[in-house]
Motif scaffolding. Structure first.
Motif, PDB file in Angstrom:
ATOM      1  N   LEU A 107       1.278  -4.414  15.256  1.00  0.00           N
ATOM      2  CA  LEU A 107       0.915  -3.141  14.640  1.00  0.00           C
ATOM      3  C   LEU A 107      -0.595  -3.030  14.544  1.00  0.00           C
ATOM      4  O   LEU A 107      -1.280  -4.014  14.255  1.00  0.00           O
ATOM      5  N   LEU A 108      -1.123  -1.841  14.781  1.00  0.00           N
ATOM      6  CA  LEU A 108      -2.530  -1.539  14.564  1.00  0.00           C
ATOM      7  C   LEU A 108      -2.636  -0.888  13.185  1.00  0.00           C
ATOM      8  O   LEU A 108      -2.065   0.183  12.966  1.00  0.00           O
ATOM      9  N   CYS A 109      -3.334  -1.524  12.261  1.00  0.00           N
ATOM     10  CA  CYS A 109      -3.353  -1.077  10.869  1.00  0.00           C
ATOM     11  C   CYS A 109      -4.773  -0.857  10.361  1.00  0.00           C
ATOM     12  O   CYS A 109      -5.734  -1.410  10.905  1.00  0.00           O
ATOM     13  N   SER A 110      -4.859  -0.082   9.299  1.00  0.00           N
ATOM     14  CA  SER A 110      -6.108   0.056   8.550  1.00  0.00           C
ATOM     15  C   SER A 110      -5.774   0.001   7.067  1.00  0.00           C
ATOM     16  O   SER A 110      -5.124   0.908   6.540  1.00  0.00           O
ATOM     17  N   ALA A 111      -6.200  -1.075   6.413  1.00  0.00           N
ATOM     18  CA  ALA A 111      -5.991  -1.170   4.973  1.00  0.00           C
ATOM     19  C   ALA A 111      -6.813  -0.116   4.237  1.00  0.00           C
ATOM     20  O   ALA A 111      -6.420   0.361   3.174  1.00  0.00           O
ATOM     21  N   ARG A 112      -7.953   0.275   4.808  1.00  0.00           N
ATOM     22  CA  ARG A 112      -8.803   1.252   4.138  1.00  0.00           C
ATOM     23  C   ARG A 112      -8.117   2.610   4.056  1.00  0.00           C
ATOM     24  O   ARG A 112      -8.092   3.255   3.009  1.00  0.00           O
ATOM     25  N   THR A 113      -7.546   3.081   5.174  1.00  0.00           N
ATOM     26  CA  THR A 113      -6.893   4.393   5.175  1.00  0.00           C
ATOM     27  C   THR A 113      -5.414   4.315   4.826  1.00  0.00           C
ATOM     28  O   THR A 113      -4.817   5.298   4.412  1.00  0.00           O
ATOM     29  N   GLY A 114      -4.805   3.144   5.049  1.00  0.00           N
ATOM     30  CA  GLY A 114      -3.368   2.993   4.849  1.00  0.00           C
ATOM     31  C   GLY A 114      -2.557   3.206   6.110  1.00  0.00           C
ATOM     32  O   GLY A 114      -1.325   3.086   6.100  1.00  0.00           O
ATOM     33  N   SER A 115      -3.216   3.478   7.237  1.00  0.00           N
ATOM     34  CA  SER A 115      -2.515   3.763   8.485  1.00  0.00           C
ATOM     35  C   SER A 115      -1.631   2.589   8.917  1.00  0.00           C
ATOM     36  O   SER A 115      -2.106   1.467   9.092  1.00  0.00           O
ATOM     37  N   ASN A 116      -0.341   2.863   9.057  1.00  0.00           N
ATOM     38  CA  ASN A 116       0.673   1.922   9.555  1.00  0.00           C
ATOM     39  C   ASN A 116       0.957   0.745   8.622  1.00  0.00           C
ATOM     40  O   ASN A 116       1.772  -0.121   8.962  1.00  0.00           O
ATOM     41  N   VAL A 117       0.319   0.687   7.465  1.00  0.00           N
ATOM     42  CA  VAL A 117       0.509  -0.473   6.577  1.00  0.00           C
ATOM     43  C   VAL A 117       1.943  -0.527   6.059  1.00  0.00           C
ATOM     44  O   VAL A 117       2.591  -1.580   6.099  1.00  0.00           O
ATOM     45  N   MET A 118       2.462   0.596   5.567  1.00  0.00           N
ATOM     46  CA  MET A 118       3.816   0.606   5.036  1.00  0.00           C
ATOM     47  C   MET A 118       4.831   0.181   6.087  1.00  0.00           C
ATOM     48  O   MET A 118       5.840  -0.479   5.778  1.00  0.00           O
ATOM     49  N   ASP A 119       4.591   0.531   7.351  1.00  0.00           N
ATOM     50  CA  ASP A 119       5.538   0.200   8.412  1.00  0.00           C
ATOM     51  C   ASP A 119       5.715  -1.312   8.558  1.00  0.00           C
ATOM     52  O   ASP A 119       6.808  -1.783   8.856  1.00  0.00           O
ATOM     53  N   ALA A 120       4.635  -2.076   8.362  1.00  0.00           N
ATOM     54  CA  ALA A 120       4.723  -3.533   8.484  1.00  0.00           C
ATOM     55  C   ALA A 120       5.657  -4.116   7.435  1.00  0.00           C
ATOM     56  O   ALA A 120       6.529  -4.940   7.741  1.00  0.00           O
ATOM     57  N   PHE A 121       5.508  -3.677   6.205  1.00  0.00           N
ATOM     58  CA  PHE A 121       6.326  -4.222   5.123  1.00  0.00           C
ATOM     59  C   PHE A 121       7.755  -3.696   5.177  1.00  0.00           C
ATOM     60  O   PHE A 121       8.697  -4.403   4.811  1.00  0.00           O
ATOM     61  N   ARG A 122       7.926  -2.469   5.633  1.00  0.00           N
ATOM     62  CA  ARG A 122       9.273  -1.931   5.796  1.00  0.00           C
ATOM     63  C   ARG A 122      10.001  -2.684   6.913  1.00  0.00           C
ATOM     64  O   ARG A 122      11.192  -2.995   6.795  1.00  0.00           O
ATOM     65  N   TYR A 123       9.281  -2.995   7.983  1.00  0.00           N
ATOM     66  CA  TYR A 123       9.881  -3.764   9.074  1.00  0.00           C
ATOM     67  C   TYR A 123      10.369  -5.124   8.574  1.00  0.00           C
ATOM     68  O   TYR A 123      11.470  -5.572   8.915  1.00  0.00           O
ATOM     69  N   ALA A 124       9.558  -5.787   7.762  1.00  0.00           N
ATOM     70  CA  ALA A 124       9.939  -7.096   7.225  1.00  0.00           C
ATOM     71  C   ALA A 124      11.222  -6.993   6.406  1.00  0.00           C
ATOM     72  O   ALA A 124      12.103  -7.862   6.493  1.00  0.00           O
ATOM     73  N   ALA A 125      11.351  -5.942   5.621  1.00  0.00           N
ATOM     74  CA  ALA A 125      12.548  -5.767   4.796  1.00  0.00           C
ATOM     75  C   ALA A 125      13.786  -5.563   5.659  1.00  0.00           C
ATOM     76  O   ALA A 125      14.829  -6.200   5.446  1.00  0.00           O
ATOM     77  N   TYR A 126      13.695  -4.690   6.643  1.00  0.00           N
ATOM     78  CA  TYR A 126      14.845  -4.432   7.515  1.00  0.00           C
ATOM     79  C   TYR A 126      15.189  -5.655   8.350  1.00  0.00           C
ATOM     80  O   TYR A 126      16.373  -5.950   8.562  1.00  0.00           O
ATOM     81  N   LYS A 127      14.176  -6.344   8.837  1.00  0.00           N
ATOM     82  CA  LYS A 127      14.414  -7.545   9.639  1.00  0.00           C
ATOM     83  C   LYS A 127      15.152  -8.592   8.810  1.00  0.00           C
ATOM     84  O   LYS A 127      16.078  -9.261   9.307  1.00  0.00           O
ATOM     85  N   PHE A 128      14.784  -8.729   7.554  1.00  0.00           N
ATOM     86  CA  PHE A 128      15.455  -9.679   6.673  1.00  0.00           C
ATOM     87  C   PHE A 128      16.924  -9.311   6.479  1.00  0.00           C
ATOM     88  O   PHE A 128      17.807 -10.174   6.458  1.00  0.00           O
ATOM     89  N   LEU A 129      17.210  -8.022   6.365  1.00  0.00           N
ATOM     90  CA  LEU A 129      18.583  -7.567   6.118  1.00  0.00           C
ATOM     91  C   LEU A 129      19.479  -7.746   7.328  1.00  0.00           C
ATOM     92  O   LEU A 129      20.717  -7.694   7.188  1.00  0.00           O
ATOM     93  N   GLU A 130      18.908  -7.971   8.504  1.00  0.00           N
ATOM     94  CA  GLU A 130      19.710  -8.153   9.702  1.00  0.00           C
ATOM     95  C   GLU A 130      20.658  -9.340   9.617  1.00  0.00           C
ATOM     96  O   GLU A 130      21.670  -9.409  10.306  1.00  0.00           O
ATOM     97  N   GLN A 131      20.323 -10.318   8.792  1.00  0.00           N
ATOM     98  CA  GLN A 131      21.157 -11.517   8.703  1.00  0.00           C
ATOM     99  C   GLN A 131      22.443 -11.282   7.914  1.00  0.00           C
ATOM    100  O   GLN A 131      23.346 -12.118   7.939  1.00  0.00           O
ATOM    101  N   TYR A 132      22.545 -10.144   7.227  1.00  0.00           N
ATOM    102  CA  TYR A 132      23.731  -9.883   6.406  1.00  0.00           C
ATOM    103  C   TYR A 132      24.741  -9.015   7.158  1.00  0.00           C
ATOM    104  O   TYR A 132      24.381  -8.208   7.988  1.00  0.00           O
TER     105      TYR A 132
END
Length: 317
Positions: A292-317
């Motif tokens: 992912l190309l992100c910018s912590a200053r603007t917030g661009s794409n930041v939420m997508d990284a953490f949302r991806y981690a959550a969904y990826k974790f749920l794949e095991q269930y």
């Protein structure tokens, strides 16, 4: 580039990314049309038909969502799905799609584009392309989601000054600090990712200090129990990109099991980029992970990284 040109670039990418999407518009909360685009129509045709196409859902926005501060909603009308998503305090993204598209797929793309609309309206520069990880994310957990609350540990790794703490703060508090204070040891934050009303992922975020030599004796202890790792570099400093392999190797030698990983290029808002996109893609291929190309200053794409981690974790269930 004027604001209408920016909207046109972004919405055109949305329409081309999903064949099921028929049209999209940006309106304010009073129902005033700011921008619209209908697939397959040039601008002259669009002017004559756009009012008729969007009148029905503009009225719904004014009636149902006029006082809401944050929402994303999908409604089925005949053979169409209508999606409404807030794009910051000033605008709402509205999308018309074919009924065949899954709600999850529409929501993931819609929330990503809505956040970029918010940044455009705030005068920020954005990446108009929709990153590949959004397509991956939109196809995850399309079936039945597990019910309940789940916990995931994410470790955030990278050289000093790449913006690990800033990424976490942007996600947790939606804030950015211009000053830089190096993390010594580890700093732990927590935030819920609400998938739906019956499924929540509690993310524990371990901000690992980047001082490799000083941290080496303690790092293995911090890594234990992790489910996910963010490998972060500063796109304006190639040396931090070149360190990614050593961080990945350190991860492998410190724990005994495979982790899900995402490669994050931070500080994309800066004018100078010492790492180009092809290098990033190649590294992600080598690591067998998304990027992912992100910018912590603007917030661009930041939420997508953490949302991806959550969904990826749920794949095991």
């Amino acid at each position: 580039m004027g604001i209408n040109d920016q909207f046109n670039e972004l919405i055109s990418n949305l329409l081309s990314s999903l064949e099921e999407i028929k049209a999209a518009a940006i309106v304010d909360k009073d129902g005033l049309l700011i921008f619209s685009k209908i697939k397959g129509m040039d601008k002259d045709d669009e002017i004559g038909t756009v009012t008729a196409v969007f009148d029905s859902f503009i009225g719904r926005i004014k009636k149902d969502f006029g006082t809401a501060s944050n929402f994303i909603n999908i409604t089925l009308v005949d053979e169409n799905k209508f999606m409404f998503a807030t794009a910051g305090p000033k605008a709402i993204l509205t999308v018309i799609a074919d009924v065949s598209i899954s709600d999850n797929r529409l929501k993931v793309f819609g929330s990503h584009v809505a956040n970029k609309i918010k940044l455009i309206l705030e005068g920020e520069e954005i990446d108009y392309e929709i990153p590949p990880i959004i397509n991956i994310l939109s196809k995850m957990r399309e079936g039945k989601l597990p019910l309940g609350e789940f916990s995931v540990k994410i470790i955030v790794l990278g050289a000093p000054g790449v913006g690990k703490t800033s990424l976490i703060r942007r996600f947790v508090d939606d804030k950015f600090a211009e000053s830089y204070v190096s993390t010594i040891g580890v700093d732990i934050s927590r935030k819920e990712v609400i998938i739906n009303e019956k499924c929540t992922v509690n993310e524990s975020l371990w901000d690992i200090g980047g001082q490799a030599q000083e941290m080496a004796p303690h790092r293995k202890r911090f890594y234990q129990g992790a489910n996910f790792a963010f490998l972060v570099f500063d796109i304006s400093r190639k040396k931090t990109f070149e360190k990614i392999d050593s961080w990945e190797k350190d991860l492998e030698t410190s724990i005994n099991r495979q982790l899900s990983v995402i490669l994050i290029a931070n500080k994309t808002d800066l004018e100078t980029h010492e790492v180009d996109l092809e290098e990033i893609k190649q590294k992600a291929t080598e690591l067998n992970c998304p990027y992912l190309l992100c910018s912590a200053r603007t917030g661009s794409n930041v939420m997508d990284a953490f949302r991806y981690a959550a969904y990826k974790f749920l794949e095991q269930y």
